[in-house]
Design a protein around this motif. Sequence first.
Motif, PDB file in Angstrom:
ATOM      1  N   PHE A 227       0.837  -1.199   0.000  1.00  0.00           N
ATOM      2  CA  PHE A 227       0.000   0.000   0.000  1.00  0.00           C
ATOM      3  C   PHE A 227       0.874   1.252   0.000  1.00  0.00           C
ATOM      4  O   PHE A 227       0.635   2.199  -0.745  1.00  0.00           O
ATOM      5  N   ARG A 228       1.902   1.231   0.831  1.00  0.00           N
ATOM      6  CA  ARG A 228       2.781   2.413   0.905  1.00  0.00           C
ATOM      7  C   ARG A 228       3.577   2.591  -0.381  1.00  0.00           C
ATOM      8  O   ARG A 228       3.833   3.722  -0.801  1.00  0.00           O
ATOM      9  N   GLN A 230       2.473   1.838  -3.316  1.00  0.00           N
ATOM     10  CA  GLN A 230       1.492   2.433  -4.221  1.00  0.00           C
ATOM     11  C   GLN A 230       1.326   3.936  -3.953  1.00  0.00           C
ATOM     12  O   GLN A 230       1.290   4.739  -4.869  1.00  0.00           O
ATOM     13  N   VAL A 231       1.247   4.300  -2.687  1.00  0.00           N
ATOM     14  CA  VAL A 231       1.106   5.720  -2.346  1.00  0.00           C
ATOM     15  C   VAL A 231       2.322   6.493  -2.835  1.00  0.00           C
ATOM     16  O   VAL A 231       2.207   7.603  -3.345  1.00  0.00           O
ATOM     17  N   ASP A 234       1.801   7.297  -6.375  1.00  0.00           N
ATOM     18  CA  ASP A 234       0.669   8.201  -6.642  1.00  0.00           C
ATOM     19  C   ASP A 234       0.921   9.599  -6.097  1.00  0.00           C
ATOM     20  O   ASP A 234       0.586  10.594  -6.728  1.00  0.00           O
ATOM     21  N   ALA A 235       1.435   9.687  -4.883  1.00  0.00           N
ATOM     22  CA  ALA A 235       1.578  10.978  -4.205  1.00  0.00           C
ATOM     23  C   ALA A 235       2.791  10.892  -3.265  1.00  0.00           C
ATOM     24  O   ALA A 235       2.645  10.529  -2.105  1.00  0.00           O
ATOM     25  N   LYS A 237       4.610  12.962  -1.627  1.00  0.00           N
ATOM     26  CA  LYS A 237       4.599  13.694  -0.360  1.00  0.00           C
ATOM     27  C   LYS A 237       3.700  13.011   0.665  1.00  0.00           C
ATOM     28  O   LYS A 237       4.015  12.948   1.852  1.00  0.00           O
ATOM     29  N   ALA A 238       2.569  12.503   0.178  1.00  0.00           N
ATOM     30  CA  ALA A 238       1.662  11.788   1.073  1.00  0.00           C
ATOM     31  C   ALA A 238       2.340  10.533   1.600  1.00  0.00           C
ATOM     32  O   ALA A 238       2.138  10.142   2.748  1.00  0.00           O
ATOM     33  N   ARG A 240       5.557  10.116   2.169  1.00  0.00           N
ATOM     34  CA  ARG A 240       6.498  10.499   3.225  1.00  0.00           C
ATOM     35  C   ARG A 240       5.735  10.782   4.518  1.00  0.00           C
ATOM     36  O   ARG A 240       6.150  10.409   5.603  1.00  0.00           O
ATOM     37  N   PHE A 241       4.592  11.425   4.365  1.00  0.00           N
ATOM     38  CA  PHE A 241       3.741  11.713   5.523  1.00  0.00           C
ATOM     39  C   PHE A 241       3.264  10.406   6.161  1.00  0.00           C
ATOM     40  O   PHE A 241       3.106  10.317   7.375  1.00  0.00           O
ATOM     41  N   ALA A 242       3.039   9.386   5.336  1.00  0.00           N
ATOM     42  CA  ALA A 242       2.587   8.096   5.857  1.00  0.00           C
ATOM     43  C   ALA A 242       3.750   7.279   6.406  1.00  0.00           C
ATOM     44  O   ALA A 242       3.554   6.145   6.819  1.00  0.00           O
ATOM     45  N   GLY A 243       4.956   7.832   6.378  1.00  0.00           N
ATOM     46  CA  GLY A 243       6.074   7.156   7.011  1.00  0.00           C
ATOM     47  C   GLY A 243       6.976   6.386   6.074  1.00  0.00           C
ATOM     48  O   GLY A 243       7.790   5.583   6.515  1.00  0.00           O
TER      49      GLY A 243
ATOM     50  N   GLU B 307       8.418  13.945   9.357  1.00  0.00           N
ATOM     51  CA  GLU B 307       8.808  13.773   7.968  1.00  0.00           C
ATOM     52  C   GLU B 307      10.255  14.195   7.757  1.00  0.00           C
ATOM     53  O   GLU B 307      10.930  13.705   6.873  1.00  0.00           O
ATOM     54  N   PRO B 327       7.523   9.526  11.051  1.00  0.00           N
ATOM     55  CA  PRO B 327       6.120   9.821  11.332  1.00  0.00           C
ATOM     56  C   PRO B 327       5.388   8.696  12.074  1.00  0.00           C
ATOM     57  O   PRO B 327       4.606   8.968  12.989  1.00  0.00           O
ATOM     58  N   ASN B 328       5.608   7.441  11.686  1.00  0.00           N
ATOM     59  CA  ASN B 328       4.824   6.369  12.299  1.00  0.00           C
ATOM     60  C   ASN B 328       5.168   6.115  13.760  1.00  0.00           C
ATOM     61  O   ASN B 328       4.256   5.997  14.577  1.00  0.00           O
ATOM     62  N   ARG B 331       3.443   8.757  15.602  1.00  0.00           N
ATOM     63  CA  ARG B 331       2.000   8.520  15.726  1.00  0.00           C
ATOM     64  C   ARG B 331       1.739   7.537  16.854  1.00  0.00           C
ATOM     65  O   ARG B 331       0.826   7.725  17.655  1.00  0.00           O
ATOM     66  N   GLY B 344      -2.447  15.485  -2.080  1.00  0.00           N
ATOM     67  CA  GLY B 344      -1.058  15.210  -2.416  1.00  0.00           C
ATOM     68  C   GLY B 344      -0.156  15.096  -1.215  1.00  0.00           C
ATOM     69  O   GLY B 344       0.898  14.491  -1.293  1.00  0.00           O
ATOM     70  N   HIS B 345      -0.550  15.686  -0.078  1.00  0.00           N
ATOM     71  CA  HIS B 345       0.290  15.575   1.109  1.00  0.00           C
ATOM     72  C   HIS B 345      -0.500  14.930   2.250  1.00  0.00           C
ATOM     73  O   HIS B 345      -0.145  13.861   2.730  1.00  0.00           O
ATOM     74  N   PRO B 349      -4.510  11.849  -3.834  1.00  0.00           N
ATOM     75  CA  PRO B 349      -5.677  12.283  -4.606  1.00  0.00           C
ATOM     76  C   PRO B 349      -6.468  11.149  -5.250  1.00  0.00           C
ATOM     77  O   PRO B 349      -7.692  11.152  -5.206  1.00  0.00           O
ATOM     78  N   MET B 351      -6.616   8.022  -4.504  1.00  0.00           N
ATOM     79  CA  MET B 351      -7.006   6.897  -3.658  1.00  0.00           C
ATOM     80  C   MET B 351      -8.339   7.192  -2.974  1.00  0.00           C
ATOM     81  O   MET B 351      -8.705   8.343  -2.759  1.00  0.00           O
ATOM     82  N   LEU B 359      -3.881   5.524   5.284  1.00  0.00           N
ATOM     83  CA  LEU B 359      -2.638   6.285   5.113  1.00  0.00           C
ATOM     84  C   LEU B 359      -1.983   6.651   6.452  1.00  0.00           C
ATOM     85  O   LEU B 359      -0.780   6.465   6.626  1.00  0.00           O
ATOM     86  N   ILE B 373      -3.628  -5.697   5.530  1.00  0.00           N
ATOM     87  CA  ILE B 373      -4.666  -4.679   5.713  1.00  0.00           C
ATOM     88  C   ILE B 373      -6.021  -5.331   5.934  1.00  0.00           C
ATOM     89  O   ILE B 373      -6.412  -6.241   5.204  1.00  0.00           O
TER      90      ILE B 373
END
Lengths: 360, 511
Positions: A227-228, A230-231, A234-235, A237-238, A240-243, B307, B327-328, B331, B344-345, B349, B351, B359, B373
């Motif tokens: 999943f990561r 794939q992210v 796709d995105a 920056k997202a 990196r935000f997701a780790g 990040e 980040p994880n 969290r 995008g951040h 978009p 998904m 995410l 998952i």
Amino acid sequence: MIRLIARPAPSRFWLWATPVLAVLATMVAGAVLFAALGTDPLEALKVIFWDPLLGANAGYFRGQLLIKAGPLMLIAAGLAVGFRAGIWNIGAEGQYIVGAICGAAVGLAVYPAESVLIFPAMVVAGALGGWAWGMIPALLKNRFGASEILVSLMLVYVAQNLLAWAAFGPLKNPAGFGFPGSRNLQQYPSAHNGELIAGSGLHWGGVAALAALVGTYVLMSRHIAGFRIQVAGDAPKAARFAGVAPARLVAFCLGLSGALAGLAGMFEVAGPSGQITDAFGAGYGFTAIIVAFLGRLNPIGILLAGLLMALTYIGGDMAQLMLRLPAAAIQVFQGMLLFFLLGFDLLTNYQVRFGGRVGA
Amino acid sequence: MSANEPPLLLRVEGLSKAYPGVLANDAVSLSVAPGQVHALLGENGAGKSTLVKMIYGLVRPDTGQMALHGASYAPADPHAARAAGVAMVFQHFSLFEALSVAENVALGMEDPPPLRQLAARIRAVSDAYGLPLDPGRIVGDLSAGERQRVEIIRCLLQDPKLLIMDEPTSVLTPQEVEILFATLRQLAAEGTAILYISHKLEEIRRLCDRATILRGGRVVGECDPREKSAHELAELMVGAELKLTDRAGRHAGEVVLVVAGLNLAPSSAFGPSLKDLGFTLRRGEVLGIGGVAGNGQEELLAALSGERPTSRGSVTLKGEDISALGPNPRRARGLLAAPEERLGHAAAPDMSLTENAILTGTMRRPLTHRGFIDRRAARAFAREIIAAFDVRTPGPHVAARALSGGNLQKFVIGREVLQAPEVLVVNQPTWGVDAAAAAAIRQALLDLAAGGAGVIVISQDLDELMEISDQFSALNEGRLSQPRSTTGLTLQEIGLSLGGAHGMKVAEAVT
């Protein structure tokens, strides 16, 4: 006037219809190409697509199908994971060659000893060789920001020279009367990757290909790591935000696709090819890129696309033989497939409208 | 004054525009007189953008007519609109960062004069309208306010009769807003009409002499905004009574987050670096960090979210040094974040909302089993967010990019809030979000703090920060001012601390 209207979401129908459409368009354009070369186009298409499956000598060719499709699917399975993450390994051909050299070198080093451990050791060596060759662009990208596209592609040519050096030098058959090329591993039982079911064309490489497809399917559609990945494609920056750590992702994707390509090379050299020669690289690494995209970077798609591309290889060989078509014509034919696929891909994200008003 | 019936500049009559599934504009009529500053008010999705796009020739109406100077007006494209004297400054700038101001202006013109002549004209216009701008500077080095001036001057060079401005103040400091308003008033005095789109009701009350309120694609009211209170305008916009934000029930507790000596290199060539930042955050407290985006806001969020790791000892959560964690792990320890850029951040978009719930949700919600998952649990979590935060969407299968900005923001904030963070960092939580959604988001942040979490709100909306935060600090060019209690702090004091270091001509605008 032709207008393109962006779809709110990618069309699922066209996602799978475009490969079929691309194959049909390739057949039409191929027919025009063959006709221009003075060959009966219908006859050529029949030789390429029909005869290997259902023609007079189809029994032999069906076995060939798996032999050709195996490495394509094995390499494409790894490439697809990287492509989904937006990491473009274009140098699978080089990783395939280095995997073959490493695998063969292990077998040849212990010749003529016989042991059940030799073949597994060759498998490990092949995978490690491909992995190491894939890690070079990964390290350069992570350390210096070098484009993995260029580095991996250029390393193909390095690998080809390495192959020639190995075939004429250290791996040359001492009993080969000075001819270039290694000993034939097909005549070395402990190292031989033979057919598992006689006449089927299935060797350990085919099994590995299926395992790789199942493995990448589970990874990409069930596991959080997939999943990561794939992210990340796709995105970024997202992701990196997701780790996702970008450097680790680059290393993982190039390492995985390199290892699988290396495995494919190792199974090939120990099986259908049998020996290291300077002509060992047959372009599987490049064709696998087409297979990965034709199969929509999806394991099931790659399975079908691998078989189709294998068919064009076999049919292409026959067309060269029986219709005297030049080898380049067949390569153009395969290239057209990718061209049409990428072109028709527009339909997944856009609607095409003919005529009509602006701003409707 | 409208008493002596001035001739109309623009007349819009019965304009309708349907998109698949929505009637974006439903028989909209309005008229604008020369020299009028006319506000277009409405929530996101009320049809403001569609309306101005039709006036600017970007979208063609299905039915209805427009007249400019009494003559029929139906622009086929923006070229035709510009030729007729209609200009528009968009909310998102279309500028090339690596080119100079003059080059950027030339790129937007129909047939640009030689650069040197153009530079002279840019200087002349910028002097005439009090918009200081050096045509030779590279756009990448300019502040958001200066970039907007490039866009405005590009329009003014065409000598427009009607200037459309879409959310022009969302990126400006209070001082820059003053400069802009002075320019707009001068333009209006010279007879140029201005169609002004904004959410900021106080600004509309100060600037505009007429307001048309849209809701659901229809005109629901017209008024003189100077005669209404901001609260009344908001209720007209929303069509319902609005609750005032409830700040009760919070007590500052123990210290939960300590930032000390935080330095960070810029994330882009044109961004600032963070310089020796420090602050403490207590449970139950809302720390507001003001300042114009691009002054280190994004970098600060990245340093707190994990990040971008920072030097040892710079970020301490509940007594544990977490500076090196990604980040994880953060969290898992209770530090959550919601970045500014929604598409995008904060969200991917293409998904679905379910996937976007995965995410960031896997660390504190049981959405995975040994890394695999659990789609059903993820879908349930997405549904929970949608229900709790009133996200308007057909369902969790919808792609994030299909949601309006306000709805996606509610989803993003809801995703983090429902994970019960101990510290939540949000950047621009209500940027481009309509009044009702913004109120809901602010209330959710306050409720979270009331429940014992520490909340950091990074925002350039000073009204918002004054409304919800207990401590205020300004982030300007990568430096953070000493946090101060918001009780007794005036907007003017804050404004000066923000704009002062900007190197702009501030003094002449602030009277």
